[in-house]
Design a protein around this motif. Sequence first.
Motif, PDB file in Angstrom:
ATOM      1  N   GLU A  94      18.040 156.974 -51.044  1.00  0.00           N
ATOM      2  CA  GLU A  94      18.097 158.140 -49.395  1.00  0.00           C
ATOM      3  C   GLU A  94      18.880 156.813 -48.498  1.00  0.00           C
ATOM      4  OE1 GLU A  94      14.460 159.806 -46.916  1.00  0.00           O
ATOM      5  OE2 GLU A  94      14.824 161.771 -48.533  1.00  0.00           O
ATOM      6  N   VAL A  95      19.437 157.181 -47.561  1.00  0.00           N
ATOM      7  CA  VAL A  95      19.407 155.919 -46.863  1.00  0.00           C
ATOM      8  C   VAL A  95      18.628 155.718 -45.782  1.00  0.00           C
ATOM      9  CG1 VAL A  95      21.779 154.714 -45.093  1.00  0.00           C
ATOM     10  CG2 VAL A  95      21.864 156.445 -47.313  1.00  0.00           C
ATOM     11  N   SER A  96      18.379 154.025 -45.623  1.00  0.00           N
ATOM     12  CA  SER A  96      17.112 153.464 -44.262  1.00  0.00           C
ATOM     13  C   SER A  96      17.937 152.533 -44.085  1.00  0.00           C
ATOM     14  CB  SER A  96      16.596 153.223 -45.105  1.00  0.00           C
ATOM     15  OG  SER A  96      16.291 152.143 -45.993  1.00  0.00           O
ATOM     16  N   PHE A  97      17.349 151.569 -42.939  1.00  0.00           N
ATOM     17  CA  PHE A  97      17.543 149.992 -42.794  1.00  0.00           C
ATOM     18  C   PHE A  97      16.391 149.323 -43.200  1.00  0.00           C
ATOM     19  CE2 PHE A  97      18.723 152.892 -38.718  1.00  0.00           C
ATOM     20  CZ  PHE A  97      19.992 151.695 -38.433  1.00  0.00           C
ATOM     21  N   PRO A  98      16.830 148.462 -43.550  1.00  0.00           N
ATOM     22  CA  PRO A  98      16.251 147.818 -44.039  1.00  0.00           C
ATOM     23  C   PRO A  98      14.764 147.600 -42.937  1.00  0.00           C
ATOM     24  CG  PRO A  98      18.476 146.199 -44.036  1.00  0.00           C
ATOM     25  CD  PRO A  98      18.076 147.592 -42.696  1.00  0.00           C
ATOM     26  N   GLY A  99      13.757 147.201 -44.414  1.00  0.00           N
ATOM     27  CA  GLY A  99      12.649 146.973 -43.277  1.00  0.00           C
ATOM     28  C   GLY A  99      11.014 148.047 -43.926  1.00  0.00           C
ATOM     29  N   GLY A 100       9.909 148.020 -43.549  1.00  0.00           N
ATOM     30  CA  GLY A 100       8.775 148.569 -44.603  1.00  0.00           C
ATOM     31  C   GLY A 100       7.028 148.262 -43.062  1.00  0.00           C
ATOM     32  N   LYS A 101       6.731 148.610 -44.641  1.00  0.00           N
ATOM     33  CA  LYS A 101       5.518 148.357 -42.851  1.00  0.00           C
ATOM     34  C   LYS A 101       5.180 147.211 -43.379  1.00  0.00           C
ATOM     35  CE  LYS A 101       3.243 151.825 -46.569  1.00  0.00           C
ATOM     36  NZ  LYS A 101       3.217 152.593 -47.355  1.00  0.00           N
ATOM     37  N   GLN A 102       3.886 146.646 -42.394  1.00  0.00           N
ATOM     38  CA  GLN A 102       3.394 145.718 -41.939  1.00  0.00           C
ATOM     39  C   GLN A 102       2.202 144.956 -43.302  1.00  0.00           C
ATOM     40  OE1 GLN A 102       1.459 144.638 -37.679  1.00  0.00           O
ATOM     41  NE2 GLN A 102       4.165 144.938 -37.638  1.00  0.00           N
ATOM     42  N   GLU A 272      43.088 149.578 -59.140  1.00  0.00           N
ATOM     43  CA  GLU A 272      41.949 150.718 -59.187  1.00  0.00           C
ATOM     44  C   GLU A 272      41.157 151.183 -57.926  1.00  0.00           C
ATOM     45  OE1 GLU A 272      38.001 149.432 -62.512  1.00  0.00           O
ATOM     46  OE2 GLU A 272      39.747 150.686 -63.072  1.00  0.00           O
ATOM     47  N   GLN A 273      40.423 149.975 -57.548  1.00  0.00           N
ATOM     48  CA  GLN A 273      39.427 149.921 -56.462  1.00  0.00           C
ATOM     49  C   GLN A 273      40.355 150.136 -55.210  1.00  0.00           C
ATOM     50  OE1 GLN A 273      36.348 146.890 -56.812  1.00  0.00           O
ATOM     51  NE2 GLN A 273      35.318 148.667 -58.441  1.00  0.00           N
ATOM     52  N   SER A 274      41.501 149.373 -55.141  1.00  0.00           N
ATOM     53  CA  SER A 274      42.444 149.842 -54.110  1.00  0.00           C
ATOM     54  C   SER A 274      42.052 150.708 -52.765  1.00  0.00           C
ATOM     55  CB  SER A 274      43.866 149.017 -54.191  1.00  0.00           C
ATOM     56  OG  SER A 274      43.852 149.750 -54.467  1.00  0.00           O
ATOM     57  N   ASP A 275      41.891 152.102 -52.896  1.00  0.00           N
ATOM     58  CA  ASP A 275      42.125 152.997 -52.630  1.00  0.00           C
ATOM     59  C   ASP A 275      40.594 153.844 -52.415  1.00  0.00           C
ATOM     60  OD1 ASP A 275      45.285 153.411 -52.917  1.00  0.00           O
ATOM     61  OD2 ASP A 275      44.557 152.280 -51.421  1.00  0.00           O
ATOM     62  N   THR A 276      40.004 153.300 -53.313  1.00  0.00           N
ATOM     63  CA  THR A 276      38.168 154.292 -53.596  1.00  0.00           C
ATOM     64  C   THR A 276      37.509 153.649 -52.734  1.00  0.00           C
ATOM     65  OG1 THR A 276      37.368 152.013 -54.900  1.00  0.00           O
ATOM     66  CG2 THR A 276      38.771 154.519 -55.360  1.00  0.00           C
ATOM     67  N   HIS A 277      36.245 155.061 -51.856  1.00  0.00           N
ATOM     68  CA  HIS A 277      35.176 154.711 -51.119  1.00  0.00           C
ATOM     69  C   HIS A 277      34.512 155.478 -51.933  1.00  0.00           C
ATOM     70  CE1 HIS A 277      37.666 158.715 -49.891  1.00  0.00           C
ATOM     71  NE2 HIS A 277      36.279 158.321 -49.922  1.00  0.00           N
ATOM     72  N   LEU A 278      33.192 154.644 -51.061  1.00  0.00           N
ATOM     73  CA  LEU A 278      32.254 155.821 -51.342  1.00  0.00           C
ATOM     74  C   LEU A 278      31.334 156.090 -50.465  1.00  0.00           C
ATOM     75  CD1 LEU A 278      30.515 153.028 -52.944  1.00  0.00           C
ATOM     76  CD2 LEU A 278      31.314 154.717 -54.276  1.00  0.00           C
ATOM     77  N   PRO A 279      30.578 157.795 -50.295  1.00  0.00           N
ATOM     78  CA  PRO A 279      29.928 159.112 -49.259  1.00  0.00           C
ATOM     79  C   PRO A 279      28.815 158.452 -49.435  1.00  0.00           C
ATOM     80  CG  PRO A 279      30.541 159.575 -51.595  1.00  0.00           C
ATOM     81  CD  PRO A 279      31.103 158.324 -51.809  1.00  0.00           C
ATOM     82  N   PHE A 280      28.141 158.250 -47.559  1.00  0.00           N
ATOM     83  CA  PHE A 280      26.493 157.855 -48.553  1.00  0.00           C
ATOM     84  C   PHE A 280      26.059 159.320 -47.233  1.00  0.00           C
ATOM     85  CE2 PHE A 280      28.291 153.726 -49.142  1.00  0.00           C
ATOM     86  CZ  PHE A 280      26.899 153.793 -49.790  1.00  0.00           C
ATOM     87  N   ASP A 281      24.934 159.686 -47.435  1.00  0.00           N
ATOM     88  CA  ASP A 281      24.153 160.965 -46.537  1.00  0.00           C
ATOM     89  C   ASP A 281      23.297 160.054 -45.363  1.00  0.00           C
ATOM     90  OD1 ASP A 281      25.762 162.880 -46.447  1.00  0.00           O
ATOM     91  OD2 ASP A 281      24.208 164.550 -47.467  1.00  0.00           O
ATOM     92  N   ILE A 282      23.687 160.281 -44.374  1.00  0.00           N
ATOM     93  CA  ILE A 282      22.763 159.111 -43.068  1.00  0.00           C
ATOM     94  C   ILE A 282      22.162 160.456 -42.331  1.00  0.00           C
ATOM     95  CG2 ILE A 282      22.445 157.645 -41.530  1.00  0.00           C
ATOM     96  CD1 ILE A 282      25.147 156.493 -42.647  1.00  0.00           C
ATOM     97  N   THR A 283      20.611 160.117 -42.908  1.00  0.00           N
ATOM     98  CA  THR A 283      20.006 161.518 -42.232  1.00  0.00           C
ATOM     99  C   THR A 283      18.643 160.758 -41.817  1.00  0.00           C
ATOM    100  OG1 THR A 283      18.533 162.475 -44.011  1.00  0.00           O
ATOM    101  CG2 THR A 283      20.395 163.010 -44.317  1.00  0.00           C
TER     102      THR A 283
END
Length: 308
Positions: A94-102, A272-283
Motif C-alpha cells: 500500500e501507499v503511505s507517507f514515510p513514518g511509523g510507531k514511536q 524505452e522509458q522516455s514516455d513511461t509512467h507508473l500507476p499508484f493507488d492512494i487510499t
Amino acid sequence: RTSRDSAANSSSGNAMENKRVEDGGASSSSSSSETDGEVASAMVVRRLSQYQIAPPEPEHHATLRRASVLILLTQDLQILLTQRSMNLRSHPGEVSFPGGKQDDEDHGDDVRTALRETQEEVGLDLKLQSTTVTTTSNSMPHKAQDDSSDNVNNNNNNNNNNNHNGSIHAQLVCRLRTVESINHLCVTPIVVFTPNQSAESLSQRLNINPQEVQCAFWVPLHYFVKIQPVEQYDVQWSGEIFTYRRYSARVPRHLTTTSNSKAKPRNNKSAEQSDTHLPFDITGLTAHLAHDASNIAYPKHNKVKEKE
C-alpha cells in the motif's frame, strides 16, 4: 454517500491533471516561472504554518500508542510518498507517507519519530532549521527538539540506509490533526519543507530500505484538491465521520525510486522509458492526510470546488 458518478463526469479533468503528474507537475524553467514558483511555495508554507487544529482532537487519542508520518514538501510543492514492501505484515504494497510507531528512543517526540522513520525507510537525513509548530489546546504530547535530527543520526550510525550525501536542511512547518489508524494508533502528521530542493533533486538522494519500502515517488500537493477521487464515500470510524478517498496517480519514472535503482534525471532516461509512467493507488489514511494538507495549502481552490 458516494461520488462515483461525479468522478466519472470529471474524467476529462482528471486526465488533464494526471498528465501534469506524469510531467512531474513542473512548470517552465524560465526565470519568471521560477519566481512565480518561489512565491507560490512561500504562500503554501505560510498557510500551513498558520494552521490551527480544528475540531479538537478526541481525548482518547492520548491513551493510544503513538505513531508519526512525515509530509515532506519540496520547493516545487511536491510531497513524498512510498509504496510499502510486500514483505511487511501490515498493509503490504500500500501507499503511505514515510513514518511509523514511536519508539522509546524518541522520548515522546512526535517530530523525532517522523524524522527517524523517514531516514530508516528512504535514507533522507533531514536537519531542521526551525522548531516552531502549531500547538493544540488539549495538550496532546508533542515536542520539537532542536537536536532531533542530530539524535537520530547518532542513534543510527550503523543503519545501512544512512544518507552518505550529508544532511538536508529543512523547515518544520506544522503538525496536522491527529488521526486514529485502523490499527488503533494515534498518528501525528508532521509537515516539513525543504527550501531550494526539488522533488527531482531529492530523488537523487533517496536510499531505499528494501525491507520496508518497495518504491518512493512524488506527487504535486495540489493534486489532492484539483482532481476528483476515483472513489469517495463517508465512513464512521471511532466516533467520527471521515471521507474515504481513492486517487489513481500516474507518476513519471524520473520521480520514482526503487530499492534497486536510483531515480534518473529527466534528461538521462533511456529511450524505452522516455514516455513511461507508473500507476499508484492512494487510499485510506494516506489519502485523507494528503487531502487535508492540500486543502489547507489551497483553500481558495477548495471553496470553488464546493460551490460547484
